[in-house]
Design a protein around this motif. Sequence first.
Motif, PDB file in Angstrom:
ATOM      1  N   PRO A 127       6.758  -9.312   6.908  1.00 53.58           N
ATOM      2  CA  PRO A 127       6.491  -7.880   7.094  1.00 53.58           C
ATOM      3  C   PRO A 127       6.545  -7.472   8.564  1.00 53.58           C
ATOM      4  CG  PRO A 127       4.440  -9.046   6.780  1.00 53.58           C
ATOM      5  CD  PRO A 127       5.523 -10.063   6.591  1.00 53.58           C
ATOM      6  N   SER A 128       7.089  -6.291   8.815  1.00 58.73           N
ATOM      7  CA  SER A 128       7.173  -5.806  10.197  1.00 58.73           C
ATOM      8  C   SER A 128       6.392  -4.508  10.405  1.00 58.73           C
ATOM      9  CB  SER A 128       8.639  -5.580  10.581  1.00 58.73           C
ATOM     10  OG  SER A 128       9.230  -4.608   9.727  1.00 58.73           O
ATOM     11  N   ARG A 129       6.058  -3.807   9.302  1.00 59.30           N
ATOM     12  CA  ARG A 129       5.378  -2.521   9.404  1.00 59.30           C
ATOM     13  C   ARG A 129       3.891  -2.694   9.030  1.00 59.30           C
ATOM     14  NH1 ARG A 129       8.811   1.766   9.558  1.00 59.30           N
ATOM     15  NH2 ARG A 129       7.353   3.146   8.461  1.00 59.30           N
ATOM     16  N   TRP A 130       3.055  -2.595  10.051  1.00 61.38           N
ATOM     17  CA  TRP A 130       1.618  -2.828   9.866  1.00 61.38           C
ATOM     18  C   TRP A 130       0.832  -1.551  10.186  1.00 61.38           C
ATOM     19  CZ3 TRP A 130      -0.646  -8.211  11.303  1.00 61.38           C
ATOM     20  CH2 TRP A 130       0.230  -9.235  10.910  1.00 61.38           C
ATOM     21  N   ALA A 131      -0.314  -1.413   9.524  1.00 60.09           N
ATOM     22  CA  ALA A 131      -1.265  -0.336   9.846  1.00 60.09           C
ATOM     23  C   ALA A 131      -2.554  -0.952  10.365  1.00 60.09           C
ATOM     24  CB  ALA A 131      -1.560   0.507   8.613  1.00 60.09           C
ATOM     25  N   VAL A 132      -3.126  -0.330  11.383  1.00 58.86           N
ATOM     26  CA  VAL A 132      -4.401  -0.774  11.940  1.00 58.86           C
ATOM     27  C   VAL A 132      -5.502   0.173  11.483  1.00 58.86           C
ATOM     28  CG1 VAL A 132      -5.739  -0.986  14.071  1.00 58.86           C
ATOM     29  CG2 VAL A 132      -3.415  -1.913  13.961  1.00 58.86           C
ATOM     30  N   ALA A 143       6.438  -8.749  20.497  1.00 56.83           N
ATOM     31  CA  ALA A 143       6.966 -10.114  20.614  1.00 56.83           C
ATOM     32  C   ALA A 143       6.902 -10.856  19.287  1.00 56.83           C
ATOM     33  CB  ALA A 143       6.192 -10.890  21.676  1.00 56.83           C
ATOM     34  N   ASN A 144       6.098 -10.346  18.359  1.00 58.06           N
ATOM     35  CA  ASN A 144       5.972 -10.976  17.050  1.00 58.06           C
ATOM     36  C   ASN A 144       6.696 -10.193  15.959  1.00 58.06           C
ATOM     37  OD1 ASN A 144       3.900 -13.384  17.188  1.00 58.06           O
ATOM     38  ND2 ASN A 144       3.137 -11.807  18.592  1.00 58.06           N
ATOM     39  N   GLY A 145       7.547  -9.252  16.379  1.00 54.28           N
ATOM     40  CA  GLY A 145       8.348  -8.494  15.416  1.00 54.28           C
ATOM     41  C   GLY A 145       7.542  -7.531  14.576  1.00 54.28           C
ATOM     42  N   VAL A 146       6.399  -7.079  15.098  1.00 55.66           N
ATOM     43  CA  VAL A 146       5.506  -6.197  14.347  1.00 55.66           C
ATOM     44  C   VAL A 146       5.445  -4.831  15.005  1.00 55.66           C
ATOM     45  CG1 VAL A 146       3.093  -5.778  13.699  1.00 55.66           C
ATOM     46  CG2 VAL A 146       4.086  -8.055  13.401  1.00 55.66           C
ATOM     47  N   THR A 147       5.506  -3.797  14.193  1.00 54.53           N
ATOM     48  CA  THR A 147       5.323  -2.419  14.653  1.00 54.53           C
ATOM     49  C   THR A 147       4.117  -1.829  13.943  1.00 54.53           C
ATOM     50  OG1 THR A 147       7.709  -2.118  14.976  1.00 54.53           O
ATOM     51  CG2 THR A 147       6.358  -0.124  14.820  1.00 54.53           C
ATOM     52  N   PHE A 148       3.203  -1.259  14.703  1.00 50.25           N
ATOM     53  CA  PHE A 148       2.064  -0.585  14.097  1.00 50.25           C
ATOM     54  C   PHE A 148       2.480   0.860  13.786  1.00 50.25           C
ATOM     55  CE2 PHE A 148      -0.825  -3.661  16.558  1.00 50.25           C
ATOM     56  CZ  PHE A 148      -0.849  -4.545  15.490  1.00 50.25           C
ATOM     57  N   VAL A 149       2.754   1.096  12.522  1.00 50.23           N
ATOM     58  CA  VAL A 149       3.275   2.405  12.114  1.00 50.23           C
ATOM     59  C   VAL A 149       2.162   3.416  11.881  1.00 50.23           C
ATOM     60  CG1 VAL A 149       5.374   1.432  11.128  1.00 50.23           C
ATOM     61  CG2 VAL A 149       3.337   1.654   9.682  1.00 50.23           C
ATOM     62  N   SER A 150       0.927   2.926  11.833  1.00 46.59           N
ATOM     63  CA  SER A 150      -0.225   3.802  11.648  1.00 46.59           C
ATOM     64  C   SER A 150      -1.427   3.150  12.318  1.00 46.59           C
ATOM     65  CB  SER A 150      -0.500   4.008  10.155  1.00 46.59           C
ATOM     66  OG  SER A 150      -1.704   4.725   9.954  1.00 46.59           O
ATOM     67  N   PHE A 193      -4.436   7.171   3.218  1.00 44.29           N
ATOM     68  CA  PHE A 193      -3.321   8.119   3.136  1.00 44.29           C
ATOM     69  C   PHE A 193      -2.366   7.951   4.318  1.00 44.29           C
ATOM     70  CE2 PHE A 193      -6.242  10.905   0.455  1.00 44.29           C
ATOM     71  CZ  PHE A 193      -5.567  10.618  -0.728  1.00 44.29           C
ATOM     72  N   ALA A 194      -2.931   7.725   5.528  1.00 47.56           N
ATOM     73  CA  ALA A 194      -2.093   7.565   6.718  1.00 47.56           C
ATOM     74  C   ALA A 194      -1.228   6.312   6.614  1.00 47.56           C
ATOM     75  CB  ALA A 194      -2.963   7.497   7.970  1.00 47.56           C
ATOM     76  N   ALA A 195      -1.798   5.220   6.163  1.00 50.55           N
ATOM     77  CA  ALA A 195      -1.043   3.961   6.029  1.00 50.55           C
ATOM     78  C   ALA A 195       0.012   4.070   4.948  1.00 50.55           C
ATOM     79  CB  ALA A 195      -1.998   2.819   5.717  1.00 50.55           C
ATOM     80  N   LYS A 196      -0.358   4.690   3.842  1.00 48.41           N
ATOM     81  CA  LYS A 196       0.570   4.847   2.722  1.00 48.41           C
ATOM     82  C   LYS A 196       1.755   5.721   3.117  1.00 48.41           C
ATOM     83  CE  LYS A 196       0.518   5.919  -2.232  1.00 48.41           C
ATOM     84  NZ  LYS A 196      -0.336   6.400  -3.373  1.00 48.41           N
ATOM     85  N   LYS A 197       1.472   6.820   3.810  1.00 50.62           N
ATOM     86  CA  LYS A 197       2.530   7.739   4.250  1.00 50.62           C
ATOM     87  C   LYS A 197       3.473   7.058   5.230  1.00 50.62           C
ATOM     88  CE  LYS A 197       3.238  12.291   6.351  1.00 50.62           C
ATOM     89  NZ  LYS A 197       2.570  13.500   6.933  1.00 50.62           N
ATOM     90  N   TYR A 244      -2.888   2.631  -3.783  1.00 50.41           N
ATOM     91  CA  TYR A 244      -2.196   2.066  -2.617  1.00 50.41           C
ATOM     92  C   TYR A 244      -2.272   0.545  -2.691  1.00 50.41           C
ATOM     93  CZ  TYR A 244      -1.013   0.990   2.238  1.00 50.41           C
ATOM     94  OH  TYR A 244      -0.425   0.471   3.373  1.00 50.41           O
ATOM     95  N   ASN A 245      -1.106  -0.074  -2.731  1.00 48.08           N
ATOM     96  CA  ASN A 245      -1.022  -1.526  -2.891  1.00 48.08           C
ATOM     97  C   ASN A 245      -0.193  -2.163  -1.784  1.00 48.08           C
ATOM     98  OD1 ASN A 245      -2.410  -1.640  -5.525  1.00 48.08           O
ATOM     99  ND2 ASN A 245      -0.609  -0.514  -6.251  1.00 48.08           N
TER     100      ASN A 245
END
Length: 401
Positions: free
Chosen positions: A177-182, A203-210, A226-230, A257-258
């Motif tokens: 996975p590359s799209r993470w939410a914090v 550097a670990n190929g991760v983007t925090f999208v939320s 809702f923010a992470a799901k969107k 949300y899964n």
Amino acid sequence: MKRRLLIMSVGILVIVVLTMLSFVPAYAQAEVPKTIKIGILVSFTGPDAMIGKPAEIGYEMAVEKINKGGGVYVKEYGKKIPLELLIMDMETNPEKAVARAEVLNQRKASVVCGTTLMSATSDIFEKNKLPAITSLVTNVGLFERGFKYYFGISKMNDGIVDAIFAAFANIPKDQRPSRWAVWEEQSDWIAELFNLARKKAPANGVTFVSHSKYPMLARDMSPLIFAAKKAGAEVIFSAPVPPDCIMMLRQMRELGYNPKGIIMIRGSDDPAWAKMTGPMGDYVIGCPDWHPALSCPGVKELNAEYKAKFGKRTHIVVGNAYASIQIAAAAIEKAGTLERSKIRDAIAGIDTMTVFGRIKFNNKGRRIDAPPVVTQWQKGVMEMVWPNDMKTKKLVYPIPR
């Protein structure tokens, strides 16, 4: 003539006294203490209570084993002296933690060991020149202050981030996975944790999208969900207390949300997790310090003793606490005295094996190479999924639905 006789008599007396003293060992000239006092700071009340009692058990088990052998050998006294624990409740309160640290100084503790809110007491130990061995204190910034009497055996926030990213890097690249939410609780140490995660993510190929923030014990987690799901987040990265974990999991289920992966540092590190969450807590990832499957000297024996006493698997906090006493005992023996400054020097230069692995410290009191333990709950069991050479199970990703 009389004066000459007096001088001769005094001279003979001095020679006799010195001769007698030469046959008296140095340690016999000092009063031998009945015990070596080790201060303990834990919380039995408040949010940190879940680790207070298990930590106390770990400290007590280590002391019991050492005292069965007569205690710790102190060269200054030429004998072994048993350890005595001075246990105090911080009540999950920084002000009370500071007050308790002062009391332990007044009660002449030689060393103090403890957990979590010892993070609030660093200045007290430094002021009183009282050596402190902490566990579950993870603030990098705290140790960057360069205290002399304050030591940490846990992996710090940067080590937590590195361990989590390393565990996910083990997933095949086409599935990683590359799209993470914090989901960030509003507290200082967690702010530092996620600041470090943001810096290390690219550097670990991760983007925090939320990136959402919330207060501890919030009643509604739906804005985060809702923010992470969107944003299409595949993984949730969080560090909530257990009640917030349960609220998040319930509301994710209610809102449909899964995510493919859920990281809940801290909350999921409680061995009671399976009872608290039921099936919805399965496959959640944590990052405790210690795990009973670690291949370190003495772990099997500790597990067997704990099982015999309590009829269950060793609590993850027990290992930290047990190791803290092992370090304190080794340092006192190395110092050969109960003088605090010399015990401090012995801790700073220590290189010893414990149930928590090899313990060495850098010049800022941080442990060198703490085990990068990552866990995942699988079928109601906390499995160690990282490091790769010690894992009990493979990391399950994505979460089966």
